[in-house]
Scaffold this active site. Sequence first.
Site: not given
Ligand code: ACO
Length: 423
Positions: A198, A349, A379
């Site tokens: 990215c 990004h 993304n």
């Molecule tokens: N729908 C419903 N529930 C979900 C989903 C979903 N799609 N995904 C995860 N959950 C649940 C999890 O299982 C967890 O449940 P639990 O509490 O019962 O265990 C809960 O939601 C919280 O999950 P987290 O992973 O802690 O959620 P978070 O708030 O961290 O959000 C996310 C996840 C959106 C992926 C976030 O962490 C994020 O955006 N991270 C950055 C990703 C990024 O920017 N990547 C860029 C680089 S990509 C590249 O270089 C190729």
Amino acid sequence: MAIVFTSPSHLQPSSSSSLSLNFASSSKSLSSAASCSQIVRLCESSIVFRAYAPTCKSVLVNCSGAEAVEDQAKLSTSNRALRRTVGKGSKLIGCGSATPKLSISNEYLSKFVDTSDEWISVRTGIRNRKILSDGETVTDLAVKSSKKALEMANLKAEEIDLVLLCTSTPDDLFGSAAQVQRELGCNRALAFDITAACSGFVLGLVTGSRFIKGGGFENVLVVGADALSRYVDWTDRGTCILFGDGAGAVILQATSDEQDCLLGFDFHSDGNGQRHLHALVRSTDKKPGDEGAVSNGDVFLPSRASVSCIQMNGKEVFRFAVRCVPETIQTALEEAGLHGPDLDWLLLHQANQRILDAVAERLQIPPERVISNLSNYGNTSAASIPLALDEAVRCGKVKPGDVLATAGFGAGLTWGSAIVRWA
Ligand code: ACO
């Protein structure tokens, strides 16, 4: 094979470090499958070194499997027609974008993974993403976006000297830049891929401007194009909701130093963070007699490679982005002699709206100056910045003379920023 170029001490910048370029079809880190012999020739004629000289003390070029330099006649025409234009700045003169026709909404995703529109939109800001279908390719999108950029720049394809395709998902293991070059008819251009996930587009933008500064390149096409949908595990709700496919392109043109659109930049990588985000190449070593084993007689048993789906620790990547992106932008702003409130636009990004908001707050940039289109596309990796830029330019939001801070971050881990003036 590795070559290290070191600048004479009187040319070395006081604060900057070194740059490592890997040209290896196997490692695909900043890789180019453009014939390694061509890269060796480029290095020998110091183009790579001169391109980066103003900002790096040394440049390490790795050419895995580089064969002997081929006949002069086989080298691209652009190398033969070098014009020495050291010391030039670059200006952005065109942009374009393209996305696949198939749109996948959050509601549609919730039919096959346990998620909801509410969860996705609240946690990420994403509502839709575009996905390749019906034989569409990354090359198709790259070509479409480039044609629009050429049209805006009022340039013919033959006037392009260099095509940089920033992608982690080429249609060909050896890179797709040359196919983009062929489809567009950029007959004089050198073309190669840049792989930095990215962060790829921002790195491509700076690389293009360094080639112009180094000399011999007047018009550079920089394309960010990716199709992470090909590497997503569509049963993993933690990742499949995030990604979409797309392409965006810009054209840089040589200009005077005073008109240079690149006001400052800063880059980093940290391989220690790979464990948080990767799509690893797996090698399957089969024993003679195993099903599917391809033997090479009695000599050795070649292994076969495949790529696993994207694995991500979202929380760690989130923390990394919110910590490192403001820092890199601050560093680039210092080089430009600017502060956050001086910026017209923040163009990050497009990974997660919460990341965009947190970075803007740290830099004291009001929400109305933050460019965001991730609700429509998710993304799109290396495509996200030029895609959002193109939309903002075409709707009249970003105007000539506007200053933008742009930053990429992602797998590697890699991250970096550039302060640029539009047009
Ligand atoms: N729908 C419903 N529930 C979900 C989903 C979903 N799609 N995904 C995860 N959950 C649940 C999890 O299982 C967890 O449940 P639990 O509490 O019962 O265990 C809960 O939601 C919280 O999950 P987290 O992973 O802690 O959620 P978070 O708030 O961290 O959000 C996310 C996840 C959106 C992926 C976030 O962490 C994020 O955006 N991270 C950055 C990703 C990024 O920017 N990547 C860029 C680089 S990509 C590249 O270089 C190729």
